[in-house]
Design an enzyme around this catalytic site. Sequence first.
Site, mmCIF file in Angstrom:
data_model
loop_
_atom_site.group_PDB
_atom_site.id
_atom_site.type_symbol
_atom_site.label_atom_id
_atom_site.label_comp_id
_atom_site.label_asym_id
_atom_site.label_seq_id
_atom_site.Cartn_x
_atom_site.Cartn_y
_atom_site.Cartn_z
ATOM 1 N N LYS A 193 0.811 -1.220 0.000
ATOM 2 C CA LYS A 193 0.000 0.000 0.000
ATOM 3 C C LYS A 193 0.843 1.267 0.000
ATOM 4 O O LYS A 193 0.428 2.304 -0.501
ATOM 5 C CB LYS A 193 -0.964 -0.014 1.182
ATOM 6 C CG LYS A 193 -2.028 -1.103 1.001
ATOM 7 C CD LYS A 193 -3.368 -0.679 1.518
ATOM 8 C CE LYS A 193 -4.479 -1.594 1.030
ATOM 9 N NZ LYS A 193 -4.392 -2.958 1.594
ATOM 10 N N SER A 233 1.492 -9.876 -0.753
ATOM 11 C CA SER A 233 1.153 -8.451 -0.690
ATOM 12 C C SER A 233 1.477 -7.809 0.646
ATOM 13 O O SER A 233 1.669 -6.598 0.724
ATOM 14 C CB SER A 233 -0.335 -8.261 -1.009
ATOM 15 O OG SER A 233 -1.131 -9.096 -0.186
ATOM 16 N N GLU A 289 -10.121 6.556 3.385
ATOM 17 C CA GLU A 289 -10.977 5.584 4.047
ATOM 18 C C GLU A 289 -10.130 4.355 4.341
ATOM 19 O O GLU A 289 -9.125 4.113 3.678
ATOM 20 C CB GLU A 289 -12.144 5.184 3.137
ATOM 21 C CG GLU A 289 -11.847 4.077 2.116
ATOM 22 C CD GLU A 289 -10.812 4.429 1.058
ATOM 23 O OE1 GLU A 289 -10.667 5.632 0.759
ATOM 24 O OE2 GLU A 289 -10.125 3.521 0.560
HETATM 25 C C1 LIG Z 1 -5.303 -3.966 1.411
HETATM 26 C C2 LIG Z 1 -4.583 -5.241 1.180
HETATM 27 C C3 LIG Z 1 -4.933 -6.118 0.137
HETATM 28 C C4 LIG Z 1 -6.130 -5.903 -0.749
HETATM 29 O O1 LIG Z 1 -6.076 -4.766 -1.532
HETATM 30 P P1 LIG Z 1 -5.764 -4.788 -3.080
HETATM 31 O O2 LIG Z 1 -6.037 -3.399 -3.504
HETATM 32 O O3 LIG Z 1 -6.664 -5.789 -3.731
HETATM 33 O O4 LIG Z 1 -4.337 -5.161 -3.245
HETATM 34 C C5 LIG Z 1 -4.170 -7.248 -0.054
HETATM 35 N N1 LIG Z 1 -3.130 -7.538 0.740
HETATM 36 C C6 LIG Z 1 -2.761 -6.730 1.755
HETATM 37 C C7 LIG Z 1 -1.595 -7.123 2.601
HETATM 38 C C8 LIG Z 1 -3.468 -5.560 2.017
HETATM 39 O O5 LIG Z 1 -3.107 -4.779 3.036
#
Ligand SMILES: *Cc1c(COP(=O)(O)O)cnc(C)c1O
Length: 397
Positions: free
Chosen positions: A89, A377, A111
């Site tokens: 992010k 992610s 948000e």
């Molecule tokens: C917020 C988040 C997601 C989901 O958001 P995307 O916009 O689909 O990437 C996935 N993995 C993590 C670790 C997150 O914090």
Amino acid sequence: MNYQVDDNGYYGRFGGAYVPEILHKCVEVLQKQYLEILQSEAFGREYRVLLRDYAGRPSPLYLAGRLSEKYGCRIYLKREDLNHTGSHKINNTVGQILVARSLGKKRIIAETGAGQHGVATATVCALMNMPCVVYMGRTDVERQQPNVEKMRMLGAEVVPVESGNMTLKDATNEAIRDWCCHPADTYYIIGSTVGPHPYPDMVARLQSVISEEIKGQLAEKEGRDYPDYLMACVGGGSNAAGTVYHYLDDERVQIVLAEAGGEGVLSGRSAATIQLGREGIIHGARTLVMQNADGQIEEPYSISAGLDYPGIGPLHANLARVKRARVLAVNDDEALKAAFELTRLEGIIPALESAHALGALPKMTFKKDDVVVLTVSGRGDKDMETYLNNGQLIIND
Ligand SMILES: *Cc1c(COP(=O)(O)O)cnc(C)c1O
């Protein structure tokens, strides 16, 4: 086939900018200026330096030996979990705060659901000395206390939202309401590839550093700059968009997206938006939306707060519709099992969201020489309570 956004802000039939009259002007200004800003030399230089020296990029591409052995192919993990603030992010918030500054905005709103985007936004606001207000459903404020405390320590004002189910959708409505009241001085940092055009394209571009790095790293490690498979989880779609961005037109690369099945796609407790959604408008864009017969948005459910979103980015809705991407639903129990598997095989505790991408591995059939790149992610620190409460089941399995 062109998978990118068109001049009108659409991906096929999805996308657009459905915003209240009062926001029309500021969305239009952003539409007219975002490409010029993102492509300017000054932006490029500052963005690159911050990603490298502040966020810790490039993130490693790690050949996961034991996981590869288990699935009979070559699995590389793209380690977004190692970024500052613990997920992908930060790539987006670093970029958008620079855009906000270029536009002369003085105040930031956002948000958040699980709080990850809120923390990433509060972080860059501290860095740039900008006031920050984060809207968060009261239910989420209560169940995500550590992230609320981080945001407050970073200097952000966290506003608990009391309407609706008091979760992400309600926080989003409140953020839009705030934006409507302060369109001139306020910039809204949206946390995923969702919202009115140009947000989905802007966020995809800011996250595309992920696939840019994968290209170089694969060339070095495999002698070819493309994999056979790209895998990522989708909530709104930003880590997936970043993972696939530079490969969209490369048909040698198969794209696999994992959405949250919750307790089962047909259980009534699911967040599998691509499978369950119908066309509608959410968060300012036409896309697939989980909704009832009256068009009211249905509350999604997933064990993972970051995937618990009743819409999906228009880019991904289109990729699924034209079959450029294969979409698999991964249920809570499958994700939990995958999280423990990665932890015990590789010593990496993934975020619950990322565990959904890992949970898609057993649903695939690979050949021995297949090269798979799977994006982790985020890291699992924020999910330890869930893991500890469910771990016994899995370990004894
Ligand atoms: C917020 C988040 C997601 C989901 O958001 P995307 O916009 O689909 O990437 C996935 N993995 C993590 C670790 C997150 O914090």
